[in-house]
Design a protein around this motif. Sequence first.
Motif, mmCIF file in Angstrom:
data_model
loop_
_atom_site.group_PDB
_atom_site.id
_atom_site.type_symbol
_atom_site.label_atom_id
_atom_site.label_comp_id
_atom_site.label_asym_id
_atom_site.label_seq_id
_atom_site.Cartn_x
_atom_site.Cartn_y
_atom_site.Cartn_z
ATOM 1 N N ASN A 112 0.834 -1.202 0.000
ATOM 2 C CA ASN A 112 0.000 0.000 0.000
ATOM 3 C C ASN A 112 0.868 1.251 0.000
ATOM 4 O OD1 ASN A 112 -2.548 -1.204 0.044
ATOM 5 N ND2 ASN A 112 -2.536 -1.435 2.264
ATOM 6 N N THR B 223 0.658 5.091 1.010
ATOM 7 C CA THR B 223 -0.203 5.992 1.779
ATOM 8 C C THR B 223 0.279 7.432 1.660
ATOM 9 O OG1 THR B 223 1.047 5.930 3.855
ATOM 10 C CG2 THR B 223 -0.467 4.090 3.428
ATOM 11 N N ALA B 224 -0.493 8.338 2.225
ATOM 12 C CA ALA B 224 -0.143 9.761 2.202
ATOM 13 C C ALA B 224 1.104 10.047 3.025
ATOM 14 C CB ALA B 224 -1.318 10.587 2.720
ATOM 15 N N ASP C 182 3.762 8.163 2.724
ATOM 16 C CA ASP C 182 4.880 7.703 1.904
ATOM 17 C C ASP C 182 5.279 8.704 0.826
ATOM 18 O OD1 ASP C 182 4.995 5.183 3.237
ATOM 19 O OD2 ASP C 182 3.238 4.546 2.102
ATOM 20 N N CYS D 95 0.458 13.713 -0.990
ATOM 21 C CA CYS D 95 -0.869 13.352 -1.509
ATOM 22 C C CYS D 95 -1.735 14.602 -1.588
ATOM 23 C CB CYS D 95 -1.526 12.314 -0.598
ATOM 24 S SG CYS D 95 -3.231 11.916 -1.044
ATOM 25 N N ARG E 217 -5.944 14.877 4.876
ATOM 26 C CA ARG E 217 -4.843 14.585 5.787
ATOM 27 C C ARG E 217 -4.513 15.834 6.600
ATOM 28 N NH1 ARG E 217 1.477 13.608 5.138
ATOM 29 N NH2 ARG E 217 1.806 12.278 6.958
ATOM 30 N N ARG F 116 -7.889 10.254 10.793
ATOM 31 C CA ARG F 116 -6.949 10.159 9.673
ATOM 32 C C ARG F 116 -7.659 9.676 8.415
ATOM 33 N NH1 ARG F 116 -4.294 9.152 14.317
ATOM 34 N NH2 ARG F 116 -2.261 10.159 14.586
ATOM 35 N N LEU G 106 -7.183 5.176 4.315
ATOM 36 C CA LEU G 106 -7.579 4.502 3.078
ATOM 37 C C LEU G 106 -9.091 4.584 2.840
ATOM 38 C CD1 LEU G 106 -5.240 1.369 3.345
ATOM 39 C CD2 LEU G 106 -4.862 3.457 2.043
#
Length: 434
Positions: free
Chosen positions: A47, A49-50, A52, A55, A63, A256, A259
């Motif tokens: 996955n 994610t924001a 990583d 975003c 976020r 948060r 996903l």
Amino acid sequence: MLERLGMSSADELFADVPADVRAELDIGCGMSEMDTVNKITQMLGKNITAADMPCFMGMGSYRHYVPATVDHITGMSEFYTAYTPYQAEVSQGMLQALFEYQSMVCELTGMDAANSSMYDCATALGEAAKICGSVSRKGKVFLVPEALSNERYSVLRNYLIGTGITISRYGFDKKTGSLVLDEIKAAVGKGDVCGIYAEMPNVFGCLDKNVAKIRSVIGDTLLVIGVNPLCMSIVKSPGEMRADIAIGEGQPLGSRMGLGSPLLGMFACRQEHVRRIPGRISGMTVDADGKRAFCLTLQTREQHIKRSAASSNICTNGALAAVAAVVYVSTLGADGMFNIAKKNMERAKSLMSLLSKVRGVEIAFDNTHFNEFVIRLSKDASKVNSELLKKGVMGGVPLKDHVKGMDDCMLITTTEMHSDEDHKKLADALKEVL
């Protein structure tokens, strides 16, 4: 198990199920607990994610920074439970937390009463439309913006199946992104409209000044306003705009992105509609000893009391997300809320200025924005997103599935979590892609 049943194979166990509907499950042999954990960890590691990479997606899920107090309090075993707290035996602590949440929602929206949360803004919209249809004696047409997220429109459409309520849409100004008051006035003039829905900010991220003018053209027709609660400290509340019902997506308040979940539906209304409010309300009273106590005051579910006359069949809520929201707002306070909202507006303005200098990018609307804005691209937005991902950036939300005729448009979101470096990375990646 097969041995106990006197069978030799799984096929024999499921022999009563017709062969043409049986599916072969290629799940391999069993594994030890340690091997299973390692396998799942590897799968989850795929996955992105924001956390990583930068975003810039939003449209209802954002976020924002979540203070440590939120995790600490919501992580307490008294709150953190899989059980949905709606029965009479729910603890005093949870009931008080939900009471505080309701008070917070009323203060943010300027409304008289609020329920103790719903699934998300989409389900809150569906419930609001049903209330408009049941209250109004004028007709059964519910007006919504042409510019509305597909998720909210889809849920609304499903909610109204079998109610006799139909959906009609009004347009937006192609230069500013603001709603067209004349279209709403003309629709209401036909005499069959039961309610109107508008958003602040709208799906384009615009802080639409025309929303505050709707009441002046619709008379006593019911008005529903959807809000991003984080910007309520800098714009007029639905109550000040004379709305009958206020709904919103509470995810920006302490939850948060996760996903796609959990989300938090906010629902509030004027006092005259409180008996039709969906879900449940936590109220403050006194016990037999005269001490302060909390109890479930209203429950309009179909399972008990109102039964077939219930205004809603919703039978759960977003209790933990509601607790997170009230902890988040309590931690920030009024000044903190204002500062976060102000910073979000500043970040959006800064990013708009930066992207407007990129060849092949055009800012779609000339308006005041909160933390989202639309860019028009020289290439298909979905294809651009795929290319951005290869360069370590999650782009915005393509609008082609949400607003007709906007295949080349993308909704860009930025928050206090984005740095100047993140903004530059997006701009540089767009330069390369376009």
